[in-house]
Design a protein around this motif. Structure first.
Motif, short mmCIF file in Angstrom:
data_model
loop_
_atom_site.label_atom_id
_atom_site.label_comp_id
_atom_site.label_asym_id
_atom_site.label_seq_id
_atom_site.Cartn_x
_atom_site.Cartn_y
_atom_site.Cartn_z
N GLN A 140 0.83 -1.21 0.00
CA GLN A 140 0.00 0.00 0.00
C GLN A 140 0.86 1.26 0.00
O GLN A 140 0.59 2.22 -0.73
CB GLN A 140 -0.92 0.00 1.21
N ILE A 141 1.90 1.26 0.82
CA ILE A 141 2.79 2.42 0.90
C ILE A 141 3.52 2.63 -0.42
O ILE A 141 3.63 3.75 -0.93
CB ILE A 141 3.79 2.25 2.07
N GLU A 142 4.02 1.54 -0.99
CA GLU A 142 4.75 1.65 -2.25
C GLU A 142 3.83 2.09 -3.39
O GLU A 142 4.26 2.83 -4.29
CB GLU A 142 5.41 0.31 -2.58
N ALA A 143 2.58 1.67 -3.36
CA ALA A 143 1.62 2.08 -4.38
C ALA A 143 1.35 3.57 -4.34
O ALA A 143 0.96 4.18 -5.35
CB ALA A 143 0.31 1.31 -4.21
N SER A 144 1.58 4.17 -3.16
CA SER A 144 1.39 5.62 -3.00
C SER A 144 2.68 6.40 -3.19
O SER A 144 2.74 7.60 -2.91
CB SER A 144 0.81 5.91 -1.61
N GLY A 145 3.72 5.70 -3.63
CA GLY A 145 4.99 6.37 -3.89
C GLY A 145 5.95 6.38 -2.73
O GLY A 145 7.02 7.00 -2.80
N GLY A 146 5.61 5.69 -1.64
CA GLY A 146 6.47 5.66 -0.48
C GLY A 146 7.45 4.50 -0.50
O GLY A 146 7.45 3.69 -1.44
N LYS A 147 8.27 4.41 0.54
CA LYS A 147 9.29 3.36 0.64
C LYS A 147 9.11 2.61 1.96
O LYS A 147 9.04 3.25 3.02
CB LYS A 147 10.68 3.99 0.58
N ALA A 148 9.02 1.31 1.86
CA ALA A 148 8.77 0.52 3.07
C ALA A 148 9.40 -0.86 2.95
O ALA A 148 9.59 -1.38 1.85
CB ALA A 148 7.27 0.39 3.32
N ASN A 149 9.72 -1.44 4.11
CA ASN A 149 10.28 -2.78 4.18
C ASN A 149 9.62 -3.56 5.31
O ASN A 149 9.35 -2.98 6.38
CB ASN A 149 11.79 -2.74 4.44
N ALA A 150 9.35 -4.82 5.08
CA ALA A 150 8.76 -5.68 6.10
C ALA A 150 9.86 -6.37 6.90
O ALA A 150 10.83 -6.88 6.33
CB ALA A 150 7.87 -6.73 5.44
N VAL A 151 9.71 -6.34 8.22
CA VAL A 151 10.66 -6.99 9.12
C VAL A 151 9.85 -7.86 10.08
O VAL A 151 9.19 -7.36 10.98
CB VAL A 151 11.47 -5.95 9.92
N VAL A 152 9.88 -9.16 9.86
CA VAL A 152 9.12 -10.08 10.71
C VAL A 152 9.84 -10.23 12.05
O VAL A 152 11.02 -10.59 12.10
CB VAL A 152 8.96 -11.45 10.04
N ALA A 153 9.12 -9.94 13.14
CA ALA A 153 9.73 -10.04 14.46
C ALA A 153 8.65 -10.07 15.53
O ALA A 153 7.62 -9.40 15.41
CB ALA A 153 10.67 -8.86 14.72
N ASP A 154 8.89 -10.84 16.57
CA ASP A 154 8.06 -10.85 17.77
C ASP A 154 8.78 -9.98 18.79
O ASP A 154 9.87 -10.33 19.25
CB ASP A 154 7.91 -12.28 18.28
N SER A 155 8.20 -8.86 19.14
CA SER A 155 8.87 -7.89 20.02
C SER A 155 9.16 -8.44 21.41
O SER A 155 10.01 -7.89 22.12
CB SER A 155 8.03 -6.61 20.13
N GLY A 156 8.46 -9.50 21.80
CA GLY A 156 8.70 -10.08 23.11
C GLY A 156 9.83 -11.10 23.14
O GLY A 156 10.11 -11.69 24.19
N VAL A 157 10.49 -11.30 22.01
CA VAL A 157 11.59 -12.27 21.91
C VAL A 157 12.87 -11.50 21.60
O VAL A 157 13.00 -10.88 20.54
CB VAL A 157 11.32 -13.32 20.82
N GLU A 158 13.83 -11.55 22.50
CA GLU A 158 15.04 -10.73 22.36
C GLU A 158 15.77 -11.01 21.06
O GLU A 158 16.23 -10.07 20.38
CB GLU A 158 15.96 -10.95 23.55
N ALA A 159 15.90 -12.26 20.67
CA ALA A 159 16.62 -12.59 19.45
C ALA A 159 15.95 -11.96 18.24
O ALA A 159 16.62 -11.49 17.30
CB ALA A 159 16.70 -14.11 19.28
N ASP A 160 14.62 -11.92 18.23
CA ASP A 160 13.89 -11.29 17.13
C ASP A 160 14.16 -9.79 17.07
O ASP A 160 14.34 -9.21 15.99
CB ASP A 160 12.38 -11.52 17.29
N VAL A 161 14.18 -9.16 18.23
CA VAL A 161 14.41 -7.71 18.28
C VAL A 161 15.82 -7.38 17.82
O VAL A 161 16.04 -6.41 17.08
CB VAL A 161 14.15 -7.16 19.69
N LEU A 162 16.78 -8.16 18.23
CA LEU A 162 18.17 -7.93 17.81
C LEU A 162 18.32 -8.11 16.30
O LEU A 162 19.02 -7.34 15.63
CB LEU A 162 19.11 -8.89 18.55
#
Length: 242
Positions: free
Chosen positions: A48-70
């Motif tokens: 959706q953001i890119e269709a509007s001319g913006g720039k975005a990236n997906a980062v899969v992470a569970d914020s409650g898991v330290e390894a994911d956040v790192l």
């Protein structure tokens, strides 16, 4: 010169607050790193953001898991210069206190409080290295008071608020603007539309918080002059009685 980056954690549905925050910053030319647990939902927001001319990236992470956040902050730092970080993870668990399991209580605490700390710690390290920026947290009415059947949710959100206050005092003098936003009312987004459409209709026109209006408030916090920073902002619909 590298691109300015905003990291938004807690992005789910396109019609949710996390996505609205991502769109708002993308509109200002920021590259947006959207993180959450569902790749499909993240990809929909990115598209959706890119269709509007913006720039975005997906980062899969569970914020409650330290390894994911790192792992997430490592990806974010590769995208450019982190200048804003928004912790928007929510887990509005409801259960009568005597039926609330230790496991559910811990899951709620992990999502809100531990996740908020891990996110804040890693985002602040990057912001300090980049000369400063904004660290914003999404709170709730439950951040300020406990009420049944939201014992776990209130405990988690109150802990998150304390983290925001502590980081503000420690890192404000180092040019990191830390603010906590109390969402004091119902958000006119996918969650309430799918779960309680009758209640939403009962609230009437402007009786619930509109996503884009909330996002404008976050952008305002990010752009505030540092001689008058807001540490906590309370957002509520004009007709909210409590």
């Amino acid at each position: 010169m590298t691109e300015s980056v905003v990291w938004v954690a807690g992005v789910g549905a396109v019609a949710g607050l996390g996505a609205a925050l991502a769109r708002r910053f993308a509109r200002e030319g920021y590259r947006v790193a959207v993180s959450g647990r569902s790749l499909d939902k993240l990809q929909a927001v990115v598209a959706q953001i890119e269709a509007s001319g913006g720039k975005a990236n997906a980062v899969v992470a569970d914020s409650g898991v330290e390894a994911d956040v790192l792992a997430a902050i490592a990806q974010v730092n590769q995208l450019g210069t982190l200048k804003a970080a928004i912790f928007n993870v929510g887990n509005a668990v409801s259960a009568p206190a005597l039926e609330l399991s230790a496991e559910l209580f811990e899951q709620t605490w992990r999502a809100s409080t531990l996740g908020g700390f891990l996110f804040a710690r890693e985002a602040t390290r990057a912001l300090l290295a980049n000369g400063g920026g904004s660290l914003l947290f999404t709170g709730a009415t439950a951040s300020l008071r406990g009420k049944p059947p939201y014992t776990a949710f209130a405990a988690g959100k109150a802990g998150l608020r304390s983290i925001a206050q502590s980081f503000a005092r420690e890192f404000g003098p180092k040019n990191v603007h830390v603010a906590h936003v109390v969402i004091d009312g119902s958000i006119d987004g996918e969650r309430i539309k799918s779960r309680a459409p009758e209640y939403l209709a009962k609230l009437g026109e402007d009786g619930s918080l509109k996503l884009d209006d909330i996002a404008d408030a976050y952008w305002y916090l990010h752009t505030q002059p540092r001689s008058a920073w807001t540490q906590e902002l309370d957002l509520r619909p004009f007709k909210e009685p409590f």
